[in-house]
Design a protein around this motif. Structure first.
Motif, PDB file in Angstrom:
ATOM      1  N   LYS A  69       0.763   3.176  10.072  1.00 29.12           N
ATOM      2  CA  LYS A  69       1.967   3.021   9.243  1.00 29.12           C
ATOM      3  C   LYS A  69       2.720   4.346   9.118  1.00 29.12           C
ATOM      4  CE  LYS A  69       3.321   2.080   4.392  1.00 29.12           C
ATOM      5  NZ  LYS A  69       2.868   1.573   3.071  1.00 29.12           N
ATOM      6  N   ASP A  95       8.510   6.437   0.897  1.00 32.27           N
ATOM      7  CA  ASP A  95       8.539   5.084   0.321  1.00 32.27           C
ATOM      8  C   ASP A  95       9.018   5.139  -1.128  1.00 32.27           C
ATOM      9  OD1 ASP A  95       8.209   2.459  -0.338  1.00 32.27           O
ATOM     10  OD2 ASP A  95       6.002   2.494  -0.335  1.00 32.27           O
ATOM     11  N   LYS A 110      10.117   2.019  -7.072  1.00 30.07           N
ATOM     12  CA  LYS A 110       8.913   2.496  -7.741  1.00 30.07           C
ATOM     13  C   LYS A 110       9.286   3.273  -9.006  1.00 30.07           C
ATOM     14  CE  LYS A 110       6.009   3.146  -3.608  1.00 30.07           C
ATOM     15  NZ  LYS A 110       4.973   2.182  -4.010  1.00 30.07           N
ATOM     16  N   ASP A 163       3.260   8.531   2.922  1.00 34.72           N
ATOM     17  CA  ASP A 163       3.168   7.133   3.352  1.00 34.72           C
ATOM     18  C   ASP A 163       3.240   6.976   4.878  1.00 34.72           C
ATOM     19  OD1 ASP A 163       2.605   4.619   2.340  1.00 34.72           O
ATOM     20  OD2 ASP A 163       4.700   4.027   2.145  1.00 34.72           O
ATOM     21  N   ASP A 209       8.981  -3.255  -1.799  1.00 30.49           N
ATOM     22  CA  ASP A 209       7.959  -2.206  -1.838  1.00 30.49           C
ATOM     23  C   ASP A 209       6.721  -2.599  -1.029  1.00 30.49           C
ATOM     24  OD1 ASP A 209       6.916   0.238  -2.486  1.00 30.49           O
ATOM     25  OD2 ASP A 209       6.340  -0.306  -4.542  1.00 30.49           O
ATOM     26  N   GLU A 260       6.531  -2.884   2.055  1.00 35.51           N
ATOM     27  CA  GLU A 260       7.231  -2.624   3.325  1.00 35.51           C
ATOM     28  C   GLU A 260       6.280  -2.298   4.465  1.00 35.51           C
ATOM     29  OE1 GLU A 260       6.626  -0.326   1.123  1.00 35.51           O
ATOM     30  OE2 GLU A 260       5.801   1.188   2.472  1.00 35.51           O
ATOM     31  N   GLY A 289      -1.629   0.090  -3.439  1.00 34.84           N
ATOM     32  CA  GLY A 289      -2.148   0.733  -4.641  1.00 34.84           C
ATOM     33  C   GLY A 289      -3.440   0.042  -5.077  1.00 34.84           C
TER      34      GLY A 289
HETATM   35  N1  BES Z   1       2.805   2.909   0.041  1.00 34.40           N
HETATM   36  C1  BES Z   1       2.500   1.957  -0.969  1.00 34.40           C
HETATM   37  C2  BES Z   1       1.006   1.915  -1.311  1.00 34.40           C
HETATM   38  C3  BES Z   1       0.420   3.156  -1.937  1.00 34.40           C
HETATM   39  C4  BES Z   1       0.269   3.220  -3.319  1.00 34.40           C
HETATM   40  C5  BES Z   1      -0.052   4.188  -1.162  1.00 34.40           C
HETATM   41  C6  BES Z   1      -0.311   4.345  -3.883  1.00 34.40           C
HETATM   42  C7  BES Z   1      -0.625   5.301  -1.730  1.00 34.40           C
HETATM   43  C8  BES Z   1      -0.758   5.381  -3.082  1.00 34.40           C
HETATM   44  C9  BES Z   1       2.896   0.551  -0.495  1.00 34.40           C
HETATM   45  O1  BES Z   1       4.009   0.491   0.320  1.00 34.40           O
HETATM   46  C10 BES Z   1       3.213  -0.255  -1.713  1.00 34.40           C
HETATM   47  O2  BES Z   1       4.130   0.086  -2.383  1.00 34.40           O
HETATM   48  N2  BES Z   1       2.448  -1.319  -1.929  1.00 34.40           N
HETATM   49  C11 BES Z   1       2.662  -2.171  -3.043  1.00 34.40           C
HETATM   50  C12 BES Z   1       2.402  -3.590  -2.604  1.00 34.40           C
HETATM   51  C13 BES Z   1       2.773  -4.597  -3.634  1.00 34.40           C
HETATM   52  C14 BES Z   1       4.280  -4.632  -3.847  1.00 34.40           C
HETATM   53  C15 BES Z   1       2.273  -5.959  -3.184  1.00 34.40           C
HETATM   54  C16 BES Z   1       1.696  -1.765  -4.144  1.00 34.40           C
HETATM   55  O3  BES Z   1       0.556  -1.419  -3.841  1.00 34.40           O
HETATM   56  O4  BES Z   1       2.096  -1.752  -5.292  1.00 34.40           O
END
Ligand code: BES
Ligand code: MN
Ligand code: ZN
Length: 483
Positions: free
Chosen positions: A248, A253, A260, A271, A330, A332, A360
């Motif tokens: 990825k 992000d 966020k 990211d 988010d 993505e 997350g």
């Molecule tokens: N890049 C984030 C995940 C992330 C969170 C990485 C914390 C490192 C530390 C990913 O793109 C994301 O935002 N995921 C969302 C998914 C949700 C909307 C289903 C998340 O984890 O909140």
């Protein structure tokens, strides 16, 4: 990078700024790993050393030693000794001894590869934006019985290749997001690959549109800095197996319109850790001349907010034709990855290894030092084991069947998020699984926790990009190549 050298001189004759010796903790007392260093252990103990893992204690060298100082590196109890503990002790010593030029280490007598790797990784610093307060150790001389031994030379070579790969991944991750838009990441990856003699293909936004990469284009649409798809191939003559690596590459992000919260958003510079890891690993596979073909496929996009951002409610068409109803911008990562997985699978690989800072939920489930490992059962279990052996840390996770239906959509083939927050890491794996060909052994490594260290340095891991899961993927490729 710090220079590693083998030498068969003695600990007393070796010249340098500091001599590192291993200390065990035995009933709370610092005890030399090598009985010949009992006098040094006693002096270090008097200075406060206990032999606990990760502790480094420095004293002036007693008379009779050529070095200026002696550093005791704590390894913990003798019964708990592992390669990872040697890496950690060596890494801590390298960090602690920053500011000194030339370190001599006896930790190689315990495990040469582990000591070399730990010293190298622990000495890493990122200097693009400021000079470190103390310069990293320039040279580590590892004392071994026979410096001309072929096995020793190959262990050292392996540590250098792994160390360089981790450093490349860390450098990319630590580069600020304003300095690393998709096109710049693509250029830097291409340059590193070309230097290693590897074939590179870069698709720009026009190529992506022509090819039908709707996931990558949708996610990247909000940024003035357009997306890319990079492919780097190592194809040694005579290799009978091939592996697809996918990482990825969201260069930043923000969450997009499903934005966020401000707190912690800056960490989303990391990211693209999956992308950095697979670029570094295919180069390392080539450097080690592994007898296996490896292609890294890297989707790169910046997830931003603007008048051209994709929206919640949009339907995108992935490469290969599947449609997705975007319910949260988010989520993505899975959108760019699905395009990349379908493209990578066109090469008909024997294994597929994908890695991403995907959820997350992975951090909630496993914390900051353990990746979640999902995929086909036996490959998943083996890779999770390898992740623990390398020190990257990993644990196998299930993909409960009932979680798949949360992604059902009445408008498109699939939705990008579930209507239920439960098991977010596992739901994301289900999304990816939808694009992996039936019967192909694959793993998904969710490194959202371990890829980026926002806390204190520990062992051989500094603050910022860690390089997880470079060593796990490299070790997996080595094992597949040797089978
Ligand atoms: N890049 C984030 C995940 C992330 C969170 C990485 C914390 C490192 C530390 C990913 O793109 C994301 O935002 N995921 C969302 C998914 C949700 C909307 C289903 C998340 O984890 O909140
Ligand atoms: Mn996101
Ligand atoms: Zn993301």
């Amino acid at each position: 990078m710090t220079h590693l050298v083998l030498s068969s001189t003695t600990a007393t004759a070796a010249d340098g700024d500091a001599l590192v010796i291993g200390l065990h903790s035995v009933d709370g007392v610092a005890t030399a790993v090598d009985a010949a260093h009992a006098d040094l252990a006693a002096a270090l103990g008097a200075a406060g050393a206990t032999g606990n893992l990760g502790e480094t204690t420095v004293i002036p060298a007693p008379t009779g030693y050529a070095v200026a100082s002696v550093a005791g590196a704590g390894l913990g109890a003798p019964a708990d000794l592992t390669a990872e503990r040697v890496r950690k002790a060596a890494g801590s010593a390298s960090r602690y001894l920053a500011g000194r030029t030339h370190v001599v280490s006896t930790l190689g007598a315990i495990d040469l590869g582990a000591a070399a790797e730990g010293h190298l990784l622990g000495a890493y610093v990122f200097t693009a934006y400021k000079e470190p307060s103390k310069a990293p150790v320039e040279q580590v001389t590892l004392l071994v019985a026979d410096a001309d031994d072929a096995t020793a030379a190959s262990a050292l070579r392996h540590a250098v290749v792994a160390g360089e790969a981790v450093a490349l991944a860390r450098d990319l991750i630590n580069t600020a997001p304003n300095d690393l838009p998709p096109a710049v990441f693509a250029d830097r990856a291409s340059a590193a690959a070309a230097e290693a003699g590897l074939a590179v293909e870069v698709l720009d936004e026009k190529d992506l549109a022509a090819g039908g990469y709707g996931g990558i284009l949708g996610v990247g649409g909000g940024s003035s800095r357009p997306p890319r798809l990079v492919r780097i191939s190592y194809a040694p003559a005579g290799a009978t197996k091939s592996v697809a690596l996918i990482g990825k590459g969201i260069t930043f992000d923000s969450g997009g319109l499903s934005i966020k919260p401000a707190a912690g958003m800056e960490n989303m510079t990391s990211d693209m850790s999956g992308a950095a890891a697979v670029v570094a690993t295919v180069i390392a596979a080539a450097a080690l001349k592994l007898d296996i073909a490896v292609t890294a496929t890297v989707p790169l996009a910046e997830n931003l907010v603007s008048g051209t951002s994709y929206r919640p409610g949009d339907v995108l068409r992935h490469f290969g034709g599947k449609t997705v109803h975007v319910l949260n911008t988010d989520a993505e990562g899975r959108l760019v990855l699905a395009d990349a997985i379908v493209r990578a699978a066109q090469d008909d690989p024997d294994y597929l290894i994908e890695t991403s800072t995907l959820t997350g939920a992975a951090v909630v489930a496993l914390g900051n030092r353990t990746m979640g490992v999902m995929g086909t059962e036996s490959f998943r279990d083996r890779v999770a084991e390898i992740a623990r052996e390398t020190g990257d840390g990993g644990w196998a996770m299930p993909m409960p069947e009932e979680l798949r239906e949360g992604l059902d959509s009445s408008l498109a083939d699939i939705a990008n998020v579930s209507n239920d927050r439960a098991g977010g890491m596992l739901v994301a794996a289900h999304y990816l699984a939808e694009f992996v060909p039936e019967g192909l052994p694959w793993v998904h490594l969710d490194v959202a926790g371990p890829a980026y260290n926002t806390k204190k340095a520990f062992g051989y891991t500094g603050v910022g990009g860690t390089g997880v899961p470079v060593r796990t993927i490299l070790a997996t490729l080595e094992e597949l190549a040797a089978q």
